[in-house]
Design a protein around this motif. Structure first.
Motif, PDB file in Angstrom:
ATOM      1  N   SER A  88      20.226  84.151 100.303  1.00  0.00           N
ATOM      2  CA  SER A  88      21.477  84.727 100.807  1.00  0.00           C
ATOM      3  C   SER A  88      21.211  85.934 101.694  1.00  0.00           C
ATOM      4  CB  SER A  88      22.375  85.147  99.640  1.00  0.00           C
ATOM      5  OG  SER A  88      22.743  84.035  98.877  1.00  0.00           O
ATOM      6  N   LEU A  89      20.155  86.658 101.412  1.00  0.00           N
ATOM      7  CA  LEU A  89      19.788  87.809 102.230  1.00  0.00           C
ATOM      8  C   LEU A  89      19.073  87.397 103.507  1.00  0.00           C
ATOM      9  CD1 LEU A  89      18.417  90.247  99.491  1.00  0.00           C
ATOM     10  CD2 LEU A  89      20.572  90.448 100.735  1.00  0.00           C
ATOM     11  N   THR A  90      18.141  86.441 103.393  1.00  0.00           N
ATOM     12  CA  THR A  90      17.257  86.127 104.516  1.00  0.00           C
ATOM     13  C   THR A  90      17.753  84.986 105.387  1.00  0.00           C
ATOM     14  OG1 THR A  90      15.943  84.520 103.271  1.00  0.00           O
ATOM     15  CG2 THR A  90      15.249  86.838 103.161  1.00  0.00           C
ATOM     16  N   SER A  98      12.225  83.272 101.871  1.00  0.00           N
ATOM     17  CA  SER A  98      12.773  83.457 100.524  1.00  0.00           C
ATOM     18  C   SER A  98      11.770  83.014  99.467  1.00  0.00           C
ATOM     19  CB  SER A  98      14.074  82.666 100.362  1.00  0.00           C
ATOM     20  OG  SER A  98      15.027  83.104 101.277  1.00  0.00           O
ATOM     21  N   ASN A 131      14.486  92.417  95.434  1.00  0.00           N
ATOM     22  CA  ASN A 131      15.228  93.273  96.368  1.00  0.00           C
ATOM     23  C   ASN A 131      14.277  94.237  97.083  1.00  0.00           C
ATOM     24  OD1 ASN A 131      17.687  94.293  97.540  1.00  0.00           O
ATOM     25  ND2 ASN A 131      17.451  96.075  96.217  1.00  0.00           N
ATOM     26  N   TRP A 163      12.267  92.442  99.693  1.00  0.00           N
ATOM     27  CA  TRP A 163      13.090  92.228 100.898  1.00  0.00           C
ATOM     28  C   TRP A 163      13.133  93.496 101.750  1.00  0.00           C
ATOM     29  CZ3 TRP A 163      14.829  89.563 104.615  1.00  0.00           C
ATOM     30  CH2 TRP A 163      15.979  89.891 105.307  1.00  0.00           C
ATOM     31  N   ASN A 191      26.512  88.236 107.128  1.00  0.00           N
ATOM     32  CA  ASN A 191      25.394  88.668 107.974  1.00  0.00           C
ATOM     33  C   ASN A 191      25.759  89.852 108.859  1.00  0.00           C
ATOM     34  OD1 ASN A 191      23.551  86.857 106.952  1.00  0.00           O
ATOM     35  ND2 ASN A 191      24.115  85.266 108.404  1.00  0.00           N
ATOM     36  N   ASP A 216      22.713  95.992 105.330  1.00  0.00           N
ATOM     37  CA  ASP A 216      21.897  95.396 104.271  1.00  0.00           C
ATOM     38  C   ASP A 216      22.312  95.823 102.871  1.00  0.00           C
ATOM     39  OD1 ASP A 216      20.346  93.839 105.955  1.00  0.00           O
ATOM     40  OD2 ASP A 216      18.839  95.402 106.236  1.00  0.00           O
ATOM     41  N   LYS A 242      25.547  94.135 101.896  1.00  0.00           N
ATOM     42  CA  LYS A 242      25.299  92.711 101.691  1.00  0.00           C
ATOM     43  C   LYS A 242      24.639  92.471 100.327  1.00  0.00           C
ATOM     44  CE  LYS A 242      23.033  88.799 103.952  1.00  0.00           C
ATOM     45  NZ  LYS A 242      22.235  88.398 105.097  1.00  0.00           N
ATOM     46  N   GLN A 243      23.658  93.298 100.000  1.00  0.00           N
ATOM     47  CA  GLN A 243      22.946  93.141  98.733  1.00  0.00           C
ATOM     48  C   GLN A 243      23.885  93.316  97.539  1.00  0.00           C
ATOM     49  OE1 GLN A 243      19.919  96.088  99.155  1.00  0.00           O
ATOM     50  NE2 GLN A 243      18.613  94.787 100.397  1.00  0.00           N
TER      51      GLN A 243
END
Length: 160
Positions: free
Chosen positions: A23-25, A31, A63, A66, A104, A108, A111-112
């Motif tokens: 979901s982050l990348t 991932s 986390n 990332w 997106n 960051d 989003k996290q």
């Protein structure tokens, strides 16, 4: 932590950690690499990690992996920025695509915390432990992120 408990931790948490990182990348290979790094670090620290805190420890480590990746990528960047502007004239029928596009656009940190809260179901305190923020900071970031998401997505008519 024994080998058996480590294997159980991998089996219990691999999917959730991967979903969080993906979901982050938005990059499957990255991932998987970041997730593998988190499990490697768990193995190396297996004697210090309490069994009941393994899930939280893994998410915290993922986390941090990332964040470290982002820092390294910024240092290696050519300092050329490419700005992608989403087209607002297309009618989308895929709600998930619009949500990912909106996510997106968030900073960051926002989003996290949104992903940890809304996708993974962590409490504010747990998110604070994972991200090294206080519970009140987590609440503020989630509020701001949801406000941004709401303003970006707009009405449900735009989505459907």
């Amino acid at each position: 932590m024994t080998l058996q408990r480590y294997n159980q931790a991998v089996q219990d948490n691999a999917d959730a950690v991967f979903r969080f990182l993906f979901s982050l990348t938005r990059n499957e290979m990255l991932s998987q690499d970041l997730m593998q790094d988190a499990f490697e670090k768990l193995w190396l620290a297996r004697h210090q990690v309490q069994v009941e805190k393994v899930k939280s420890w893994l998410f915290t480590t993922a986390n941090r992996n990332w964040i470290d990746y982002l820092r390294r990528a910024k240092k290696q960047a050519d300092w050329e920025t490419v700005t992608v502007h989403p087209s607002t004239t297309h009618a989308y029928s895929d709600i998930q695509e619009i949500l990912h596009e909106a996510l997106n656009r968030l900073p960051d940190v926002q989003k996290q915390v949104v992903l940890l809260r809304d996708y993974e179901g962590y409490s504010y305190e747990e998110i604070g432990e994972i991200t090294n923020l206080s519970a009140s900071q987590v609440k503020v970031y989630i509020f701001r992120a949801r406000k941004t998401l709401k303003s970006y997505i707009g009405s449900i008519d735009r989505v459907i």
